[in-house]
Motif scaffolding. Sequence first.
Motif, PDB file in Angstrom:
ATOM      1  N   VAL A 142       0.861  -1.186   0.000  1.00 22.60           N
ATOM      2  CA  VAL A 142       0.000   0.000   0.000  1.00 22.60           C
ATOM      3  C   VAL A 142       0.896   1.234   0.000  1.00 22.60           C
ATOM      4  CG1 VAL A 142      -1.675   1.309   1.348  1.00 22.60           C
ATOM      5  CG2 VAL A 142      -1.897  -1.165   1.145  1.00 22.60           C
ATOM      6  N   PRO A 143       0.727   2.112  -0.988  1.00 25.87           N
ATOM      7  CA  PRO A 143       1.609   3.282  -1.054  1.00 25.87           C
ATOM      8  C   PRO A 143       1.295   4.321   0.013  1.00 25.87           C
ATOM      9  CG  PRO A 143      -0.062   3.425  -2.752  1.00 25.87           C
ATOM     10  CD  PRO A 143      -0.232   2.084  -2.090  1.00 25.87           C
ATOM     11  N   PRO A 144       2.310   4.967   0.541  1.00 24.88           N
ATOM     12  CA  PRO A 144       2.056   6.147   1.373  1.00 24.88           C
ATOM     13  C   PRO A 144       1.417   7.230   0.499  1.00 24.88           C
ATOM     14  CG  PRO A 144       4.328   5.400   1.606  1.00 24.88           C
ATOM     15  CD  PRO A 144       3.736   4.666   0.440  1.00 24.88           C
ATOM     16  N   THR A 145       0.818   8.220   1.129  1.00 23.21           N
ATOM     17  CA  THR A 145       0.211   9.344   0.417  1.00 23.21           C
ATOM     18  C   THR A 145       0.684  10.628   1.066  1.00 23.21           C
ATOM     19  OG1 THR A 145      -1.744   7.975   0.000  1.00 23.21           O
ATOM     20  CG2 THR A 145      -1.980  10.331  -0.364  1.00 23.21           C
ATOM     21  N   SER A 146       1.027  11.606   0.250  1.00 22.37           N
ATOM     22  CA  SER A 146       1.501  12.880   0.802  1.00 22.37           C
ATOM     23  C   SER A 146       0.358  13.604   1.499  1.00 22.37           C
ATOM     24  CB  SER A 146       2.091  13.776  -0.294  1.00 22.37           C
ATOM     25  OG  SER A 146       1.071  14.312  -1.096  1.00 22.37           O
ATOM     26  N   VAL A 147       0.714  14.318   2.545  1.00 24.96           N
ATOM     27  CA  VAL A 147      -0.288  15.096   3.281  1.00 24.96           C
ATOM     28  C   VAL A 147      -0.926  16.132   2.354  1.00 24.96           C
ATOM     29  CG1 VAL A 147       1.326  16.810   4.219  1.00 24.96           C
ATOM     30  CG2 VAL A 147      -0.764  16.258   5.469  1.00 24.96           C
ATOM     31  N   GLU A 148      -0.154  16.629   1.394  1.00 24.57           N
ATOM     32  CA  GLU A 148      -0.701  17.599   0.439  1.00 24.57           C
ATOM     33  C   GLU A 148      -1.794  16.972  -0.418  1.00 24.57           C
ATOM     34  OE1 GLU A 148       2.604  17.080   0.848  1.00 24.57           O
ATOM     35  OE2 GLU A 148       3.372  19.012   1.554  1.00 24.57           O
ATOM     36  N   ASP A 149      -1.582  15.723  -0.872  1.00 25.30           N
ATOM     37  CA  ASP A 149      -2.611  15.054  -1.664  1.00 25.30           C
ATOM     38  C   ASP A 149      -3.859  14.758  -0.840  1.00 25.30           C
ATOM     39  OD1 ASP A 149      -1.134  15.145  -3.985  1.00 25.30           O
ATOM     40  OD2 ASP A 149      -0.694  12.996  -4.054  1.00 25.30           O
ATOM     41  N   VAL A 150      -3.670  14.327   0.410  1.00 22.15           N
ATOM     42  CA  VAL A 150      -4.820  14.047   1.273  1.00 22.15           C
ATOM     43  C   VAL A 150      -5.615  15.334   1.496  1.00 22.15           C
ATOM     44  CG1 VAL A 150      -5.560  13.317   3.579  1.00 22.15           C
ATOM     45  CG2 VAL A 150      -3.751  12.055   2.392  1.00 22.15           C
ATOM     46  N   ALA A 151      -4.920  16.418   1.822  1.00 21.49           N
ATOM     47  CA  ALA A 151      -5.599  17.696   2.071  1.00 21.49           C
ATOM     48  C   ALA A 151      -6.316  18.199   0.822  1.00 21.49           C
ATOM     49  CB  ALA A 151      -4.591  18.732   2.567  1.00 21.49           C
ATOM     50  N   SER A 152      -5.651  18.144  -0.317  1.00 19.71           N
ATOM     51  CA  SER A 152      -6.251  18.631  -1.557  1.00 19.71           C
ATOM     52  C   SER A 152      -7.463  17.791  -1.957  1.00 19.71           C
ATOM     53  CB  SER A 152      -5.197  18.617  -2.672  1.00 19.71           C
ATOM     54  OG  SER A 152      -5.723  19.127  -3.856  1.00 19.71           O
ATOM     55  N   ALA A 153      -7.352  16.472  -1.848  1.00 24.39           N
ATOM     56  CA  ALA A 153      -8.489  15.606  -2.176  1.00 24.39           C
ATOM     57  C   ALA A 153      -9.656  15.867  -1.229  1.00 24.39           C
ATOM     58  CB  ALA A 153      -8.065  14.140  -2.122  1.00 24.39           C
ATOM     59  N   ALA A 154      -9.368  16.112   0.042  1.00 25.03           N
ATOM     60  CA  ALA A 154     -10.433  16.393   1.010  1.00 25.03           C
ATOM     61  C   ALA A 154     -11.140  17.702   0.675  1.00 25.03           C
ATOM     62  CB  ALA A 154      -9.858  16.435   2.427  1.00 25.03           C
ATOM     63  N   VAL A 155     -10.382  18.737   0.363  1.00 23.31           N
ATOM     64  CA  VAL A 155     -10.994  20.025   0.013  1.00 23.31           C
ATOM     65  C   VAL A 155     -11.820  19.884  -1.263  1.00 23.31           C
ATOM     66  CG1 VAL A 155     -10.503  22.389  -0.760  1.00 23.31           C
ATOM     67  CG2 VAL A 155      -9.296  21.440   1.219  1.00 23.31           C
ATOM     68  N   ASN A 156     -11.286  19.186  -2.253  1.00 24.78           N
ATOM     69  CA  ASN A 156     -12.033  18.992  -3.493  1.00 24.78           C
ATOM     70  C   ASN A 156     -13.319  18.204  -3.235  1.00 24.78           C
ATOM     71  OD1 ASN A 156     -10.229  20.445  -5.047  1.00 24.78           O
ATOM     72  ND2 ASN A 156      -9.005  18.654  -5.555  1.00 24.78           N
ATOM     73  N   ALA A 157     -13.234  17.183  -2.385  1.00 22.00           N
ATOM     74  CA  ALA A 157     -14.435  16.401  -2.071  1.00 22.00           C
ATOM     75  C   ALA A 157     -15.476  17.240  -1.331  1.00 22.00           C
ATOM     76  CB  ALA A 157     -14.051  15.179  -1.235  1.00 22.00           C
ATOM     77  N   ALA A 158     -15.019  18.172  -0.518  1.00 22.81           N
ATOM     78  CA  ALA A 158     -15.948  19.018   0.246  1.00 22.81           C
ATOM     79  C   ALA A 158     -16.586  20.107  -0.600  1.00 22.81           C
ATOM     80  CB  ALA A 158     -15.219  19.658   1.431  1.00 22.81           C
ATOM     81  N   THR A 159     -15.958  20.485  -1.698  1.00 20.64           N
ATOM     82  CA  THR A 159     -16.440  21.638  -2.464  1.00 20.64           C
ATOM     83  C   THR A 159     -16.869  21.328  -3.894  1.00 20.64           C
ATOM     84  OG1 THR A 159     -14.174  22.194  -3.127  1.00 20.64           O
ATOM     85  CG2 THR A 159     -15.015  23.239  -1.117  1.00 20.64           C
ATOM     86  N   ASP A 160     -16.544  20.148  -4.385  1.00 19.24           N
ATOM     87  CA  ASP A 160     -16.836  19.796  -5.778  1.00 19.24           C
ATOM     88  C   ASP A 160     -17.814  18.626  -5.806  1.00 19.24           C
ATOM     89  OD1 ASP A 160     -16.882  18.964  -8.425  1.00 19.24           O
ATOM     90  OD2 ASP A 160     -14.703  18.940  -8.659  1.00 19.24           O
ATOM     91  N   LEU A 161     -19.040  18.888  -6.207  1.00 15.80           N
ATOM     92  CA  LEU A 161     -20.073  17.859  -6.203  1.00 15.80           C
ATOM     93  C   LEU A 161     -19.828  16.753  -7.215  1.00 15.80           C
ATOM     94  CD1 LEU A 161     -23.237  20.095  -5.737  1.00 15.80           C
ATOM     95  CD2 LEU A 161     -21.982  18.800  -4.007  1.00 15.80           C
ATOM     96  N   SER A 162     -18.866  16.932  -8.128  1.00 19.99           N
ATOM     97  CA  SER A 162     -18.564  15.860  -9.076  1.00 19.99           C
ATOM     98  C   SER A 162     -17.685  14.773  -8.450  1.00 19.99           C
ATOM     99  CB  SER A 162     -17.891  16.420 -10.339  1.00 19.99           C
ATOM    100  OG  SER A 162     -16.566  16.835 -10.061  1.00 19.99           O
ATOM    101  N   VAL A 163     -17.109  15.049  -7.286  1.00 16.46           N
ATOM    102  CA  VAL A 163     -16.343  14.013  -6.580  1.00 16.46           C
ATOM    103  C   VAL A 163     -17.367  13.035  -6.013  1.00 16.46           C
ATOM    104  CG1 VAL A 163     -14.781  13.515  -4.656  1.00 16.46           C
ATOM    105  CG2 VAL A 163     -14.443  15.581  -6.028  1.00 16.46           C
ATOM    106  N   PRO A 164     -17.251  11.747  -6.376  1.00 17.24           N
ATOM    107  CA  PRO A 164     -18.276  10.798  -5.946  1.00 17.24           C
ATOM    108  C   PRO A 164     -18.308  10.574  -4.434  1.00 17.24           C
ATOM    109  CG  PRO A 164     -16.537   9.673  -7.173  1.00 17.24           C
ATOM    110  CD  PRO A 164     -16.235  11.133  -7.209  1.00 17.24           C
ATOM    111  N   ALA A 165     -19.517  10.354  -3.930  1.00 22.97           N
ATOM    112  CA  ALA A 165     -19.704  10.048  -2.509  1.00 22.97           C
ATOM    113  C   ALA A 165     -19.178   8.643  -2.227  1.00 22.97           C
ATOM    114  CB  ALA A 165     -21.178  10.146  -2.150  1.00 22.97           C
ATOM    115  N   GLY A 166     -18.908   8.385  -0.949  1.00 24.12           N
ATOM    116  CA  GLY A 166     -18.463   7.063  -0.531  1.00 24.12           C
ATOM    117  C   GLY A 166     -16.978   7.036  -0.258  1.00 24.12           C
ATOM    118  N   PRO A 167     -16.422   5.836  -0.217  1.00 23.94           N
ATOM    119  CA  PRO A 167     -15.002   5.724   0.120  1.00 23.94           C
ATOM    120  C   PRO A 167     -14.093   6.187  -1.012  1.00 23.94           C
ATOM    121  CG  PRO A 167     -15.905   3.564  -0.389  1.00 23.94           C
ATOM    122  CD  PRO A 167     -17.061   4.529  -0.403  1.00 23.94           C
ATOM    123  N   MET A 168     -12.998   6.826  -0.638  1.00 21.84           N
ATOM    124  CA  MET A 168     -11.947   7.197  -1.578  1.00 21.84           C
ATOM    125  C   MET A 168     -10.694   6.475  -1.081  1.00 21.84           C
ATOM    126  SD  MET A 168     -10.410  10.973  -2.627  1.00 21.84           S
ATOM    127  CE  MET A 168     -12.011  11.673  -3.006  1.00 21.84           C
TER     128      MET A 168
END
Length: 177
Positions: A142-168
Motif C-alpha cells: 500500500v503506497p504512502p500518500t503525501s499530506v498535500e494530496d490528502v488535504a487537496s483531495a479532502a478540500v475537493n471532495a468538500a467543495t466539488d459535487l462531481s467528486v463521488p460520494a463514498g469511500p476514496m
Amino acid sequence: KPEGWRDQLNGAAGVISCVGAFGSNEYMEKVCGDATVEMVKAAAEAKVPRFVFISAHDYGPAFKAILRGYVEGKYKAEAAIKEYFPDSGVYLRPGFVHGTRQISASASIPLGLIGGPLEKILRGDSVQKLAMQQPLLGPFLVPPTSVEDVASAAVNAATDLSVPAGPMDVWTIPKYA
C-alpha cells in the motif's frame, strides 16, 4: 463540543473532519469515532451539503487487532456519514500519510524522506494489481500518500459535487488531489 463550533456550520459548503488519535482503545474510539459522529450530526442538522472524513486504510486483521479502538472509531464515523450524508459524504482511506510532522515549535520529523520515495515505488498500476491479488503481501504494498494530496483531495471532495460520494481509497486519493 458542538456548542463551541456549531454556528460555524451555517452556510458552509462542506465539513472536513481529520480528527484522530492514538492511546487506549477506549480513547481512540472516542476520538476517532464519537467526535466525528457528533460533527456529522451537527452538519446534517445545519444542512451542510457535503461531509468529508479522513479515515484509514484497512490493513487487515492484524491492524484491526492491534488498533481496535482506532479502527472501530473510524468505522463508526464512516457509518454515520453513510447514514446522514448517503449521497454526498466522502471518507478518504489513506495509509501512511507523509509530510513534515511538527512535534514542537522547534522540532519536526520529515516523514517525507521515507514516504516520498516509497510512494513513488508503490504507486504504480502493477503494484496495485499485485496488492489486490496477494492478501498476505498486499498490506506491505500500500503506497504512502503525501499530506498535500490528502488535504487537496479532502478540500475537493468538500467543495466539488462531481467528486463521488463514498469511500476514496489510497489508490484514488491522488486522482482527486
